[in-house]
Design a protein around this motif. Structure first.
Motif, short mmCIF file in Angstrom:
data_model
loop_
_atom_site.label_atom_id
_atom_site.label_comp_id
_atom_site.label_asym_id
_atom_site.label_seq_id
_atom_site.Cartn_x
_atom_site.Cartn_y
_atom_site.Cartn_z
N ARG A 44 -2.98 4.60 6.38
CA ARG A 44 -2.16 5.81 6.51
C ARG A 44 -3.10 6.99 6.77
O ARG A 44 -4.24 6.99 6.31
CB ARG A 44 -1.35 6.05 5.24
CG ARG A 44 -0.38 4.92 4.94
CD ARG A 44 0.89 5.03 5.80
NE ARG A 44 1.60 3.76 5.85
CZ ARG A 44 2.76 3.59 6.46
NH1 ARG A 44 3.35 4.61 7.06
NH2 ARG A 44 3.35 2.42 6.49
N GLY A 45 -2.59 8.01 7.46
CA GLY A 45 -3.47 9.10 7.90
C GLY A 45 -4.31 9.72 6.80
O GLY A 45 -5.50 9.99 6.97
N TYR A 46 -3.70 9.96 5.64
CA TYR A 46 -4.42 10.61 4.55
C TYR A 46 -5.47 9.70 3.93
O TYR A 46 -6.33 10.15 3.18
CB TYR A 46 -3.44 11.07 3.47
CG TYR A 46 -2.44 10.02 3.04
CD1 TYR A 46 -2.79 9.01 2.15
CD2 TYR A 46 -1.15 10.02 3.54
CE1 TYR A 46 -1.88 8.03 1.78
CE2 TYR A 46 -0.23 9.04 3.19
CZ TYR A 46 -0.60 8.05 2.30
OH TYR A 46 0.29 7.08 1.93
N GLN A 94 -5.01 -1.16 9.51
CA GLN A 94 -4.09 -0.03 9.34
C GLN A 94 -4.41 0.79 8.09
O GLN A 94 -4.52 0.26 6.98
CB GLN A 94 -2.65 -0.52 9.22
CG GLN A 94 -1.65 0.64 9.15
CD GLN A 94 -0.25 0.17 8.82
OE1 GLN A 94 0.07 -0.08 7.67
NE2 GLN A 94 0.60 0.07 9.82
N TYR A 96 -4.91 14.23 1.54
CA TYR A 96 -3.53 14.36 1.06
C TYR A 96 -3.35 15.61 0.22
O TYR A 96 -2.44 16.42 0.45
CB TYR A 96 -3.11 13.13 0.26
CG TYR A 96 -1.75 13.33 -0.37
CD1 TYR A 96 -0.60 13.19 0.40
CD2 TYR A 96 -1.60 13.73 -1.69
CE1 TYR A 96 0.65 13.41 -0.13
CE2 TYR A 96 -0.35 13.96 -2.24
CZ TYR A 96 0.76 13.80 -1.46
OH TYR A 96 2.01 14.05 -1.99
N THR A 155 0.80 -1.22 0.00
CA THR A 155 0.00 0.00 0.00
C THR A 155 0.84 1.29 0.00
O THR A 155 0.30 2.36 -0.23
CB THR A 155 -0.97 0.00 1.20
OG1 THR A 155 -1.92 1.05 1.03
CG2 THR A 155 -0.24 0.15 2.52
N VAL A 156 2.15 1.19 0.25
CA VAL A 156 3.05 2.34 0.20
C VAL A 156 4.42 1.91 -0.32
O VAL A 156 4.70 0.72 -0.45
CB VAL A 156 3.20 3.03 1.58
CG1 VAL A 156 2.00 3.90 1.92
CG2 VAL A 156 3.44 2.01 2.68
N TRP A 207 -2.43 8.29 -5.00
CA TRP A 207 -2.85 9.29 -4.03
C TRP A 207 -4.06 9.99 -4.64
O TRP A 207 -3.94 10.72 -5.64
CB TRP A 207 -1.74 10.30 -3.81
CG TRP A 207 -1.02 10.12 -2.52
CD1 TRP A 207 -1.56 9.86 -1.30
CD2 TRP A 207 0.40 10.20 -2.30
NE1 TRP A 207 -0.59 9.77 -0.34
CE2 TRP A 207 0.62 9.98 -0.92
CE3 TRP A 207 1.48 10.45 -3.13
CZ2 TRP A 207 1.89 10.01 -0.36
CZ3 TRP A 207 2.75 10.47 -2.57
CH2 TRP A 207 2.95 10.25 -1.20
N LYS A 249 -3.95 5.00 -2.34
CA LYS A 249 -2.70 4.72 -1.65
C LYS A 249 -2.86 4.87 -0.14
O LYS A 249 -3.55 5.76 0.35
CB LYS A 249 -1.61 5.67 -2.16
CG LYS A 249 -0.28 5.54 -1.44
CD LYS A 249 0.80 6.40 -2.05
CE LYS A 249 2.09 6.30 -1.23
NZ LYS A 249 3.24 6.95 -1.88
N GLY A 250 -2.18 4.00 0.61
CA GLY A 250 -2.22 4.08 2.06
C GLY A 250 -3.42 3.42 2.68
O GLY A 250 -3.54 3.37 3.90
N SER A 251 -4.31 2.89 1.85
CA SER A 251 -5.54 2.27 2.33
C SER A 251 -5.43 0.76 2.23
O SER A 251 -4.74 0.23 1.36
CB SER A 251 -6.72 2.75 1.50
OG SER A 251 -7.87 1.96 1.73
#
Length: 452
Positions: free
Chosen positions: A389-391, A387, A270, A79-80, A265, A294-296
């Motif tokens: 990511r914040g954005y 988990q 973000y 994811t990142v 993204w 991304k990040g999800s």
């Protein structure tokens, strides 16, 4: 009699010479072992390409590549960025391979293929040595004979290059990078490698990561704004590299893999917070039918485009929904390229040779989402505290167990956890077994705050 003995002796000597020549042939001269070219783009959305449903971006070369090979629709990276690279290089989930902090003790495809007689080169973004010049964890020490690129990302709008272990300048012209890396890859193919030996070329682009840029030739030419310009330039430059394979008569024996490190993204959190983007640019990759980006731990964070071509070996014009992942590259290359995977550690990847070559249609049984959940077949499970990511956090997401039928609900909108509690329990157990089976955290060096 002497004449007969001499003749017989010559015959025996000739047989011995032929036999010795046959058995002394180096493994790297075996005609069926392919060259391997991995084209790894950064933060490119599942639906950024025409062959994955985009009607705005013009991507004729990658669409053509899909026609010439197999297009995978259930392909997973991470994811990142850093975790995605350590997973690809080692065949191990980031809970084992370390992500940005990948330890020097990890064994990469570069090391294994070099030991098997391959020439190895890495060009572009490395991102597994904590974005620092820590020599034992840089490409030359991790199996790559040649390296050119930045050790990290371009979040500041500037990158510093290394050529092998030495600094090699810097630039803040993000629009120059796609062509630069392609030029370096072409130069490697034409000038640096030995044409008599097979090669692994791992080309890891910086685009389309955060501070995007396109060259003057492509800026302002697409229907998709600056992001569309970058996608279309990447398509063009990839085509230029593929043309060089043809020019050098490498096409038929080169396994080409195009994929991305994670989803795009595309979250307002973000884009609203990030500073430094070129004026007027919208950093917004397309995920198509997938949820988030991304990040999800939803599909758009992990599921990415993947196209594989090997003329005459990988079926052309084929679309496969089999579960396939970057962690599978290492054991698959082991089969195709003639080396043994490491036996002193857990390899999470599986050998997908039969899937690639069209001898079977099934792929992985399951895929693990980092600290979040697991997919098995059509079912996907997420734990309550999955988990993000914040954005990528969805503010309206309830922290409950989630279960989705991806065959019927690719966009992950209908939570079936309450309806199928036994399936939830089964997948929760499977997820925990992946997390505990050989998951030894890398040793942390407290003196410098990095992983060994």
């Amino acid at each position: 009699m002497n004449r007969i003995l001499v003749t017989l002796g010559c015959f025996v000597w000739l047989l011995g010479s032929i036999s010795a020549t046959a058995f002394a042939q180096p493994a790297d001269s075996q005609p069926n072992r392919p060259n391997v070219l991995i084209i790894f783009t950064d933060d490119q959305g599942y639906a950024d390409l025409g062959c994955y449903g985009n009607t705005k971006n013009k991507t004729p070369r990658l669409d053509q590549l899909a026609e010439q090979g197999t297009r995978f629709t259930s392909f997973y990276a991470q994811t990142v960025c850093g975790p995605s690279r350590s997973a690809l290089l080692t065949g191990r989930y980031p809970i084992r391979s370390g992500g940005w902090g990948m330890p020097a003790s990890e064994v990469t495809i570069g090391e294994l293929m070099r030991d098997a007689g391959y020439q190895t080169a890495c060009i572009g973004k490395w991102d597994v040595s904590n974005r620092r010049s820590i020599v034992p964890r840089m490409p030359n020490a991790q199996g790559f004979d040649y390296y050119f690129g930045p050790l990290g990302a371009n979040d500041s709008g500037r990158v510093t290059f290394h050529e092998n272990n030495e600094k090699a300048g810097m630039t803040d012209d993000m629009g120059s990078l796609t062509k630069l890396y392609t030029d370096k890859a072409i130069d490697y193919l034409k000038e640096k490698r030995d044409p008599q030996e097979p090669f692994l070329l791992y080309l890891a682009h910086t685009m389309m990561h955060t501070i995007i840029g396109a060259s003057d030739r492509f800026r302002g030419t697409s229907e998709g704004g600056l992001y569309g310009d970058v996608v279309e330039e990447f398509d063009y430059e990839t085509g230029r590299l593929l043309d060089v394979l043809d020019e050098l008569d490498l096409r038929d024996n080169t396994l080409v893999i195009y994929t991305s490190d994670n989803g795009p993204w595309n979250q307002e959190k973000y884009t609203d917070r990030k500073k430094g983007h070129p004026e007027g640019s919208i950093f917004w990759g397309e995920a198509g039918p997938l949820r988030n980006g991304k990040g999800s731990c939803y599909e758009a964070g992990y599921r990415v485009p993947c196209i594989v071509r090997w003329p005459g070996k990988v079926p052309a014009g084929r679309v496969s929904d089999a579960i396939f992942a970057t962690i599978d590259f290492l054991p698959t290359f082991a089969d195709l390229c003639g080396f043994e995977p490491p036996t002193d550690r857990l390899i999470d990847g599986i050998d997908q040779t039969d899937l690639l070559l069209g001898r079977r249609e099934t792929g992985r049984d399951n895929f693990y989402f980092h600290d979040a959940g697991i997919r098995q077949g059509k079912w996907k499970y997420l734990k309550p505290d999955a988990q993000f990511r914040g954005y990528a956090v969805e503010d309206n997401r309830e922290k409950v167990e989630e279960l989705y039928d991806l065959d019927l609900d690719l966009g992950e909108q209908i939570n079936l956890a309450a309806k199928y509690p036994d399936k939830v329990a089964e997948l929760n157990r499977l997820m925990k077994s992946v997390e505990t089976d050989g998951a030894v955290p890398p040793q942390l060096d407290q003196s410098i705050g990095i992983r060994k």
